[in-house]
Scaffold this motif. Structure first.
Motif, PDB file in Angstrom:
ATOM      1  N   ALA A 122      34.074  36.464  24.233  1.00 27.94           N
ATOM      2  CA  ALA A 122      33.645  35.933  25.526  1.00 27.94           C
ATOM      3  C   ALA A 122      34.540  34.790  26.019  1.00 27.94           C
ATOM      4  O   ALA A 122      34.952  34.785  27.188  1.00 27.94           O
ATOM      5  N   PRO A 123      34.888  33.795  25.178  1.00 31.65           N
ATOM      6  CA  PRO A 123      35.807  32.753  25.684  1.00 31.65           C
ATOM      7  C   PRO A 123      37.172  33.290  26.068  1.00 31.65           C
ATOM      8  O   PRO A 123      37.782  32.823  27.042  1.00 31.65           O
ATOM      9  N   LEU A 124      37.688  34.283  25.313  1.00 32.96           N
ATOM     10  CA  LEU A 124      38.967  34.883  25.685  1.00 32.96           C
ATOM     11  C   LEU A 124      38.872  35.556  27.049  1.00 32.96           C
ATOM     12  O   LEU A 124      39.792  35.465  27.875  1.00 32.96           O
ATOM     13  N   MET A 125      37.753  36.228  27.290  1.00 30.83           N
ATOM     14  CA  MET A 125      37.574  36.914  28.571  1.00 30.83           C
ATOM     15  C   MET A 125      37.564  35.918  29.732  1.00 30.83           C
ATOM     16  O   MET A 125      38.206  36.141  30.766  1.00 30.83           O
ATOM     17  N   ARG A 126      36.852  34.832  29.552  1.00 28.40           N
ATOM     18  CA  ARG A 126      36.776  33.844  30.639  1.00 28.40           C
ATOM     19  C   ARG A 126      38.144  33.192  30.872  1.00 28.40           C
ATOM     20  O   ARG A 126      38.521  32.924  32.022  1.00 28.40           O
ATOM     21  N   ASP A 127      38.881  32.942  29.792  1.00 28.84           N
ATOM     22  CA  ASP A 127      40.222  32.386  29.964  1.00 28.84           C
ATOM     23  C   ASP A 127      41.149  33.385  30.654  1.00 28.84           C
ATOM     24  O   ASP A 127      41.954  33.006  31.516  1.00 28.84           O
ATOM     25  N   ALA A 128      41.025  34.669  30.303  1.00 30.72           N
ATOM     26  CA  ALA A 128      41.850  35.698  30.930  1.00 30.72           C
ATOM     27  C   ALA A 128      41.518  35.830  32.412  1.00 30.72           C
ATOM     28  O   ALA A 128      42.422  35.971  33.255  1.00 30.72           O
ATOM     29  N   GLU A 129      40.241  35.779  32.755  1.00 28.40           N
ATOM     30  CA  GLU A 129      39.862  35.874  34.169  1.00 28.40           C
ATOM     31  C   GLU A 129      40.389  34.687  34.957  1.00 28.40           C
ATOM     32  O   GLU A 129      40.774  34.819  36.123  1.00 28.40           O
ATOM     33  N   ARG A 130      40.436  33.532  34.330  1.00 25.77           N
ATOM     34  CA  ARG A 130      41.004  32.366  35.012  1.00 25.77           C
ATOM     35  C   ARG A 130      42.508  32.533  35.210  1.00 25.77           C
ATOM     36  O   ARG A 130      43.034  32.227  36.292  1.00 25.77           O
ATOM     37  N   ARG A 131      43.202  33.061  34.208  1.00 28.14           N
ATOM     38  CA  ARG A 131      44.651  33.245  34.312  1.00 28.14           C
ATOM     39  C   ARG A 131      45.005  34.365  35.296  1.00 28.14           C
ATOM     40  O   ARG A 131      45.991  34.257  36.035  1.00 28.14           O
ATOM     41  N   GLY A 173      43.093  35.519  37.776  1.00 21.55           N
ATOM     42  CA  GLY A 173      42.588  35.310  39.129  1.00 21.55           C
ATOM     43  C   GLY A 173      41.576  36.329  39.589  1.00 21.55           C
ATOM     44  O   GLY A 173      41.478  36.591  40.792  1.00 21.55           O
ATOM     45  N   GLY A 174      40.810  36.885  38.679  1.00 21.98           N
ATOM     46  CA  GLY A 174      39.787  37.866  39.054  1.00 21.98           C
ATOM     47  C   GLY A 174      39.027  38.345  37.838  1.00 21.98           C
ATOM     48  O   GLY A 174      39.381  38.017  36.686  1.00 21.98           O
ATOM     49  N   GLU A 175      37.970  39.112  38.088  1.00 18.79           N
ATOM     50  CA  GLU A 175      37.159  39.630  36.997  1.00 18.79           C
ATOM     51  C   GLU A 175      37.938  40.661  36.184  1.00 18.79           C
ATOM     52  O   GLU A 175      38.798  41.371  36.709  1.00 18.79           O
ATOM     53  N   ALA A 176      37.608  40.742  34.909  1.00 15.48           N
ATOM     54  CA  ALA A 176      38.246  41.715  34.019  1.00 15.48           C
ATOM     55  C   ALA A 176      37.534  43.054  34.130  1.00 15.48           C
ATOM     56  O   ALA A 176      36.321  43.118  34.364  1.00 15.48           O
ATOM     57  N   ALA A 180      42.707  43.256  31.071  1.00 15.49           N
ATOM     58  CA  ALA A 180      43.263  43.657  32.367  1.00 15.49           C
ATOM     59  C   ALA A 180      42.303  43.272  33.479  1.00 15.49           C
ATOM     60  O   ALA A 180      41.082  43.397  33.332  1.00 15.49           O
ATOM     61  N   ARG A 181      42.844  42.824  34.590  1.00 19.90           N
ATOM     62  CA  ARG A 181      42.040  42.434  35.748  1.00 19.90           C
ATOM     63  C   ARG A 181      41.568  43.669  36.504  1.00 19.90           C
ATOM     64  O   ARG A 181      42.239  44.704  36.514  1.00 19.90           O
ATOM     65  N   LEU A 219      43.279  45.330  66.181  1.00 16.59           N
ATOM     66  CA  LEU A 219      42.739  44.091  65.650  1.00 16.59           C
ATOM     67  C   LEU A 219      41.894  44.329  64.410  1.00 16.59           C
ATOM     68  O   LEU A 219      41.977  43.588  63.421  1.00 16.59           O
ATOM     69  N   ILE A 220      41.073  45.378  64.457  1.00 12.75           N
ATOM     70  CA  ILE A 220      40.253  45.712  63.291  1.00 12.75           C
ATOM     71  C   ILE A 220      41.149  46.107  62.120  1.00 12.75           C
ATOM     72  O   ILE A 220      40.890  45.752  60.967  1.00 12.75           O
ATOM     73  N   SER A 221      42.224  46.832  62.409  1.00 13.69           N
ATOM     74  CA  SER A 221      43.139  47.229  61.342  1.00 13.69           C
ATOM     75  C   SER A 221      43.759  46.008  60.684  1.00 13.69           C
ATOM     76  O   SER A 221      43.858  45.928  59.457  1.00 13.69           O
ATOM     77  N   TRP A 222      44.180  45.026  61.498  1.00 15.40           N
ATOM     78  CA  TRP A 222      44.766  43.819  60.918  1.00 15.40           C
ATOM     79  C   TRP A 222      43.717  43.017  60.165  1.00 15.40           C
ATOM     80  O   TRP A 222      43.989  42.441  59.118  1.00 15.40           O
ATOM     81  N   TRP A 223      42.488  43.006  60.661  1.00 18.36           N
ATOM     82  CA  TRP A 223      41.431  42.252  59.998  1.00 18.36           C
ATOM     83  C   TRP A 223      41.111  42.853  58.630  1.00 18.36           C
ATOM     84  O   TRP A 223      40.757  42.145  57.701  1.00 18.36           O
ATOM     85  N   THR A 224      41.216  44.161  58.496  1.00 17.96           N
ATOM     86  CA  THR A 224      40.897  44.808  57.220  1.00 17.96           C
ATOM     87  C   THR A 224      42.004  44.625  56.192  1.00 17.96           C
ATOM     88  O   THR A 224      41.860  45.106  55.067  1.00 17.96           O
ATOM     89  N   CYS A 225      43.080  43.974  56.559  1.00 12.89           N
ATOM     90  CA  CYS A 225      44.169  43.796  55.595  1.00 12.89           C
ATOM     91  C   CYS A 225      43.769  42.866  54.466  1.00 12.89           C
ATOM     92  O   CYS A 225      44.336  42.929  53.378  1.00 12.89           O
ATOM     93  N   GLY A 226      42.797  41.971  54.695  1.00 13.31           N
ATOM     94  CA  GLY A 226      42.325  41.105  53.628  1.00 13.31           C
ATOM     95  C   GLY A 226      43.393  40.114  53.197  1.00 13.31           C
ATOM     96  O   GLY A 226      44.376  39.859  53.892  1.00 13.31           O
ATOM     97  N   GLU A 227      43.174  39.555  52.025  1.00 14.95           N
ATOM     98  CA  GLU A 227      44.113  38.590  51.462  1.00 14.95           C
ATOM     99  C   GLU A 227      44.922  39.251  50.352  1.00 14.95           C
ATOM    100  O   GLU A 227      44.568  40.310  49.860  1.00 14.95           O
ATOM    101  N   GLY A 228      45.963  38.617  49.925  1.00 17.93           N
ATOM    102  CA  GLY A 228      46.771  39.162  48.840  1.00 17.93           C
ATOM    103  C   GLY A 228      48.237  38.858  49.065  1.00 17.93           C
ATOM    104  O   GLY A 228      48.612  38.026  49.894  1.00 17.93           O
ATOM    105  N   LEU A 229      49.082  39.519  48.324  1.00 19.49           N
ATOM    106  CA  LEU A 229      50.518  39.308  48.453  1.00 19.49           C
ATOM    107  C   LEU A 229      50.979  39.765  49.828  1.00 19.49           C
ATOM    108  O   LEU A 229      50.407  40.687  50.415  1.00 19.49           O
ATOM    109  N   PRO A 230      52.022  39.157  50.384  1.00 21.26           N
ATOM    110  CA  PRO A 230      52.497  39.574  51.706  1.00 21.26           C
ATOM    111  C   PRO A 230      52.845  41.055  51.754  1.00 21.26           C
ATOM    112  O   PRO A 230      52.545  41.741  52.734  1.00 21.26           O
TER     113      PRO A 230
END
Length: 618
Positions: free
Chosen positions: A263-272, A274-277, A295-296, A565-576
């Protein structure tokens, strides 16, 4: 003079290629489209086929710790490797593939055997008390393996996908009025009606058909084209080490050392990461050389190649992490993500389901068009025509009956029987085969009606069988979140898909805004579809009446702008790069109103010129 054959134009040559490619691979493509479309709801189908299970309420880290403890209690501590797939909002169980150590009598280079898949309770790690079934995984595997031995099914699926891609390109070249024909659908006109239906179903989701076909090929490109890796790496596994940052496999040290708390390894991995495993791979568990790779999840990113981090199982020290993906790695990851669509929320998943259904309709109407174009009045059909027509009935009408039988068998076969998962699969193929043979006893027209009627009855019987085998009923199971019988019936698949995709509580600050930005536009996608339909109706009215009103022009332009506009809005966040790819794919949703806007605008501008031209002609 010797007679010479007339030269074919490019469009005529493409039409010939389009027709024969579609015919040769059409029946397999129809099955791939239909089962692949059902696979968008693979977890929901599995949950319905295991009504004994409730919704998952265990965090990924706790589920991983419970799974490790459960495997050790069950005597799997000496295995070679554990692949642990953690539950999420859409799945209710922890799936484990435990690979045992090679036997002492195994020869060098012999294939490593794998024990059966284990299904564990996320909270306790104990084997689940639910009926054995393959669930939605069966449709998913059949989609690209076609129930054939490895690797022949995948090779055949890839060959048919190549045919499909060539048919799409040749079809676009063949239809010179491809967008105008999209708004034409004439009923009861024989061959003309089938051609209209084929054009509408093809053009409606043309970007989707092209993307899903090409990305499907790319998912297995390493298998289809292994030569670059073979030319640069002595061992294919070395390619994975360099590209994906996987830790090199180490042999067991032979010294028993317990695993550190997971469990501690999992929480550390999720922090590294940037998301749930979503996945944990433990090699040499209980040994001094044990490794733990986390794996994330790919549910929030379009790139399906999730980053990983590897720990030493005995000490918990980080020993490897996946590097930043290069252009090629990111490209293939995005293509895999586009094909699997694990990033899609409930509304977008339903939209993809409908687009996939148009793909099956496109292939089916194309097969029917082939027979309609060659049938002559007052003439006996030739052998090839009769053969294609019977294969059409067996595939287009028979396969859905078999899929319904697969779901009915889940309720008909007693839950405690051994080998019931194989019985469910056998029920699908036996039913499909019986329908394919029985329709030969009837004339073709009656065989079509009988097969479709049988399919309608089979699907109507699914909720009745569910109600009969679950005394609490459909409504109670769909409305209760706390009950163990939380998986939905077929009538409630849409509700279950929405409920399973409800996001968890978002973190505060910027992460909450990114989370909301990903889910909010999916509620607006139905509005975008409505705008598409409104624009289509406006364009159809213009074609029939020959009049373009300023209101129609403005409404269609507004539809195109809002869709963008809806198409651009659905792009969400993430890498460029990911966002650009998301936008390019989302713009395909707005392609139809954009074309309509340009078409209506061009018609408005050219209307005076056409009037003057017609007057001069008179």
């Amino acid at each position: 003079m010797s007679a010479t054959l007339p030269a074919r134009s490019l469009r005529q040559a493409m039409a010939w290629i389009h027709g024969w490619l579609g015919l040769v691979a059409g029946w397999i493509l129809f099955a791939m489209f239909l089962t692949g479309t059902a696979s968008y709801f693979r977890p929901e189908i599995t949950r319905w086929m295991q009504p004994e299970l409730g919704a998952n309420r265990t965090a990924a880290a706790d589920a991983a710790a419970a799974a490790v403890a459960g495997l050790e209690r069950q005597g799997h501590g000496g295995d070679l490797q554990w692949f642990i797939y953690l539950p999420d909002a859409r799945t209710a169980i922890t799936r484990v593939f435990a690979i045992p150590q090679p036997t002492a009598t195994a020869t060098a280079g012999a294939a490593k055997t794998r024990s059966p898949e284990l299904e564990l309770d996320p909270a306790t790690g104990a084997p689940i008390a639910a009926r054995e079934t393959r669930g939605g995984e069966h449709f998913y595997r059949f989609h690209f393996q076609l129930q054939l031995p490895h690797p022949w099914g995948r090779w055949l699926a890839g060959l048919c996908a190549m045919f499909m891609l060539a048919a799409i390109i040749s079809g676009v070249v063949t239809h010179k009025r491809i967008f105008a024909d999209f708004f034409t659908l004439r009923w009861n006109k024989g061959q003309r009606s089938w051609l209209d239906a084929h054009n509408v179903s093809a053009v409606l989701a043309l970007p989707f058909h092209a993307v899903i076909t090409y990305t499907g090929l790319m998912t297995l490109v390493v298998m289809y084209m292994p030569w670059p890796i073979a030319a640069n790496y002595a061992k294919p596994i070395d390619f994975s080490y360099d590209v994906y940052g996987a830790a090199p496999e180490q042999e067991a040290a032979g010294r028993p050392v317990p695993l550190v708390p997971i469990a501690p390894l999992m929480r550390d991995a999720e922090r590294r990461l940037g998301g749930e495993a979503s996945r944990v791979v433990i090699r040499n568990p209980g040994d001094a050389a044990a490794t733990v790779t986390v794996a994330r999840t790919g549910a929030r990113a379009i790139n399906a190649r999730a980053p990983t981090v590897t720990y030493a199982g005995a000490t918990g020290r980080v020993i490897a992490a996946s590097p930043a993906g290069g252009v090629a790695t990111s490209t293939i990851g995005v293509m895999l993500g586009l094909h699997m669509a694990q990033f899609a929320g409930p509304a977008l998943r339903w939209l993809l389901f409908l687009l996939g259904a148009t793909g099956a309709a496109m292939v089916g109407t194309g097969l029917l068009l082939w027979t309609a174009a060659r049938r002559r009045p007052n003439a006996a059909p030739f052998f090839g025509l009769r053969l294609v027509e019977r294969l059409n009935i067996a595939t287009i009408a028979g396969l859905p009956v078999g899929m319904a039988a697969y779901l009915l068998a889940n309720r008909a076969i007693p839950a405690g029987w051994e080998g019931r998962a194989d019985m469910e699969v056998s029920a699908m193929f036996w039913t499909w085969g019986v329908v394919a043979v029985a329709q030969l006893l009837l004339p073709a027209a009656r065989a079509w009606r009988a097969a479709f009627a049988l399919g309608a009855l089979a699907f109507a019987a699914i909720p009745l069988a569910d109600l009969a085998t679950n005394p609490r009923g459909i409504a109670a199971r769909c409305s209760s979140r706390s009950t163990r019988r939380a998986s939905p019936s077929p009538r409630c698949w849409g509700f279950a898909a929405w409920r399973a995709g409800v996001p968890r509580k978002a973190p505060a600050g910027r992460a909450r805004m990114a989370h909301a930005r990903w889910y909010m536009p999916e509620a607006l996608l139905p509005a975008a579809v409505a705008l598409l339909l409104f624009a289509a109706a406006s364009h159809r009215f213009r074609r029939e009446s020959g009049v373009v009103t300023p209101f129609q022009v403005r409404a269609t332009r507004i539809a195109a702008i809002l869709s963008l506009l809806i198409s651009w809005w659905t792009c969400g966040e993430g890498l460029p790069g990911e966002r650009v790819v998301r936008f390019v794919i989302a713009v395909s949703v707005a392609a139809v109103p954009i074309v309509l806007a340009l078409s209506i605008a061009a018609t408005t501008i050219l209307a005076p010129i056409r009037v003057l031209s017609s007057r001069r002609t008179r």
